[in-house]
Write a protein that holds these residues in place. Structure first.
Motif, PDB file in Angstrom:
ATOM      1  N   LEU A   1       0.818  -1.206   0.000  1.00  0.00           N
ATOM      2  CA  LEU A   1       0.000   0.000   0.000  1.00  0.00           C
ATOM      3  C   LEU A   1       0.854   1.259   0.000  1.00  0.00           C
ATOM      4  O   LEU A   1       0.472   2.277  -0.589  1.00  0.00           O
ATOM      5  N   LEU A   2       1.999   1.205   0.671  1.00  0.00           N
ATOM      6  CA  LEU A   2       2.906   2.347   0.627  1.00  0.00           C
ATOM      7  C   LEU A   2       3.426   2.559  -0.792  1.00  0.00           C
ATOM      8  O   LEU A   2       3.530   3.701  -1.264  1.00  0.00           O
ATOM      9  N   LEU A   3       3.729   1.464  -1.466  1.00  0.00           N
ATOM     10  CA  LEU A   3       4.184   1.566  -2.857  1.00  0.00           C
ATOM     11  C   LEU A   3       3.095   2.155  -3.745  1.00  0.00           C
ATOM     12  O   LEU A   3       3.371   2.906  -4.673  1.00  0.00           O
ATOM     13  N   LEU A   4       1.839   1.834  -3.436  1.00  0.00           N
ATOM     14  CA  LEU A   4       0.730   2.331  -4.243  1.00  0.00           C
ATOM     15  C   LEU A   4       0.567   3.841  -4.132  1.00  0.00           C
ATOM     16  O   LEU A   4      -0.005   4.468  -5.029  1.00  0.00           O
ATOM     17  N   GLN A   5       1.040   4.422  -3.046  1.00  0.00           N
ATOM     18  CA  GLN A   5       0.940   5.873  -2.919  1.00  0.00           C
ATOM     19  C   GLN A   5       1.757   6.573  -4.008  1.00  0.00           C
ATOM     20  O   GLN A   5       1.405   7.664  -4.448  1.00  0.00           O
ATOM     21  N   ASP A   6       2.853   5.944  -4.429  1.00  0.00           N
ATOM     22  CA  ASP A   6       3.643   6.515  -5.524  1.00  0.00           C
ATOM     23  C   ASP A   6       2.999   6.234  -6.881  1.00  0.00           C
ATOM     24  O   ASP A   6       3.132   7.028  -7.821  1.00  0.00           O
TER      25      ASP A   6
ATOM     26  N   ARG B   1      -3.698  11.242  -8.679  1.00  0.00           N
ATOM     27  CA  ARG B   1      -3.703  10.643 -10.018  1.00  0.00           C
ATOM     28  C   ARG B   1      -4.805   9.591 -10.140  1.00  0.00           C
ATOM     29  O   ARG B   1      -5.561   9.592 -11.109  1.00  0.00           O
ATOM     30  N   MET B   2      -4.862   8.660  -9.173  1.00  0.00           N
ATOM     31  CA  MET B   2      -5.853   7.593  -9.217  1.00  0.00           C
ATOM     32  C   MET B   2      -6.316   7.312  -7.784  1.00  0.00           C
ATOM     33  O   MET B   2      -6.068   6.246  -7.233  1.00  0.00           O
ATOM     34  N   ILE B   3      -6.988   8.281  -7.200  1.00  0.00           N
ATOM     35  CA  ILE B   3      -7.399   8.166  -5.807  1.00  0.00           C
ATOM     36  C   ILE B   3      -8.381   7.012  -5.620  1.00  0.00           C
ATOM     37  O   ILE B   3      -8.342   6.291  -4.621  1.00  0.00           O
ATOM     38  N   GLY B   4      -9.281   6.829  -6.585  1.00  0.00           N
ATOM     39  CA  GLY B   4     -10.259   5.745  -6.475  1.00  0.00           C
ATOM     40  C   GLY B   4      -9.588   4.386  -6.406  1.00  0.00           C
ATOM     41  O   GLY B   4      -9.989   3.515  -5.614  1.00  0.00           O
ATOM     42  N   GLN B   5      -8.548   4.171  -7.202  1.00  0.00           N
ATOM     43  CA  GLN B   5      -7.837   2.895  -7.179  1.00  0.00           C
ATOM     44  C   GLN B   5      -7.030   2.731  -5.892  1.00  0.00           C
ATOM     45  O   GLN B   5      -6.916   1.626  -5.355  1.00  0.00           O
ATOM     46  N   LEU B   6      -6.486   3.826  -5.395  1.00  0.00           N
ATOM     47  CA  LEU B   6      -5.762   3.767  -4.124  1.00  0.00           C
ATOM     48  C   LEU B   6      -6.697   3.376  -2.986  1.00  0.00           C
ATOM     49  O   LEU B   6      -6.368   2.521  -2.156  1.00  0.00           O
ATOM     50  N   MET B   7      -7.879   3.961  -2.941  1.00  0.00           N
ATOM     51  CA  MET B   7      -8.845   3.623  -1.894  1.00  0.00           C
ATOM     52  C   MET B   7      -9.368   2.205  -2.074  1.00  0.00           C
ATOM     53  O   MET B   7      -9.589   1.486  -1.097  1.00  0.00           O
TER      54      MET B   7
END
Length: 281
Positions: free
Chosen positions: A231-236, A242-248
């Protein structure tokens, strides 16, 4: 008098409802954000429910198996947390048996010394722990997550106190029948301490699953990461608007296993934590 009781009761209910709302609204907003388009996320202000519900975020998350293999991370976390939990149950039950049923010189002094040391912040041990893991060649392996923390003094204390509520007459009866310490531990103690072991196992599983700082330190290989480090990697990858929906969506997928575990095992959290539920003489 009745009026005072009613006021107190309604005040308590109001307070609990407010606390529940404070806790639940961010969770609900995070879930609904995972069903929003990126355009809606950046253009619409705070809105609890999406204007248009979409599942594209989850489709894209699951389709990304190279830079953000979320399913692999979930399987890694499941393996690590399950193995860690099983070994924790074995280690703490044997250790608690020694501290509660066996008699040897300095037993209580050793126990309370280790218990006192355990109150030091865990961050103090990060560098020594990493040095040990590196010397053993466990960096970027599951062992770096499974082995550390097996003998947690909090769990040992909990099981020890539970065992102390079990009459010593059971041990003496077993010894008369020719049983040794291992037979007493396996045949007499384990069935009786099952409730508290379940509680410790649940705490260990959720603690291992949610651990964030340690896996970030010991993992650099993307395919071997647990989901928290991923999940930390996904923040980058998905962050910076850029893709907040995918991050959530990725964060929601990460909490589903522990949520299901709690839903199916919540009665053990409530019932089995009672240290006096052992057999009393």
């Amino acid at each position: 008098m009745l009026k005072k009781i009613s006021i107190s009761k309604y005040s308590a209910y109001t307070f609990l409802i407010v606390l529940c709302a404070i806790w639940a609204i961010p969770i609900i907003f995070g879930i609904t954000t995972s069903f929003r388009s990126q355009t809606e996320v950046v253009s619409v202000g705070f809105r609890l429910l999406p204007v248009n519900w979409i599942v594209d975020n989850y489709v894209n998350i699951l389709a990304n198996t190279s830079t953000a293999p979320i399913l692999r991370w979930l399987m890694n976390s499941l393996f690590i947390s399950t193995m860690h939990t099983l070994l924790v149950v074995v280690v703490i039950s044997i250790t608690a048996y020694g501290y509660s049923r066996m008699k040897f010189k300095g037993r209580d002094t050793l126990f309370f010394t280790l218990l006192g040391i355990s109150f030091f912040p865990g961050v103090v041990n990060l560098i020594p722990s990493y040095k040990i893991i590196d010397a053993l060649g466990w960096v970027n392996t599951a062992w770096a997550m499974i082995i550390p923390g097996l003998a947690g003094m909090g769990n040992i204390f909990l099981v020890r106190q539970f065992m102390k509520g079990i009459p010593m007459e059971l041990d003496e009866s077993a010894r008369v029948d020719g049983a040794g310490d291992f037979r007493i531990y396996y045949s007499v103690m384990l069935p009786l301490i099952k409730p508290v072991l379940i509680v410790c196992g649940l705490f260990s599983f959720t603690g291992s699953w949610n651990d964030f700082l340690w896996p970030v330190i010991v993992y650099t290989d993307v395919d071997k990461m647990p989901v928290t480090a991923g999940l930390l990697l996904l923040q980058d990858i998905y962050g910076n608007y850029r893709m907040i929906g995918q991050l959530m969506g990725s964060a929601i997928l990460a909490i589903i296993p522990t949520l299901l575990l709690f839903l199916f095992a919540q009665k053990y959290f409530v019932q089995s934590i009672n240290l006096n539920s052992g057999i009393k003489g």
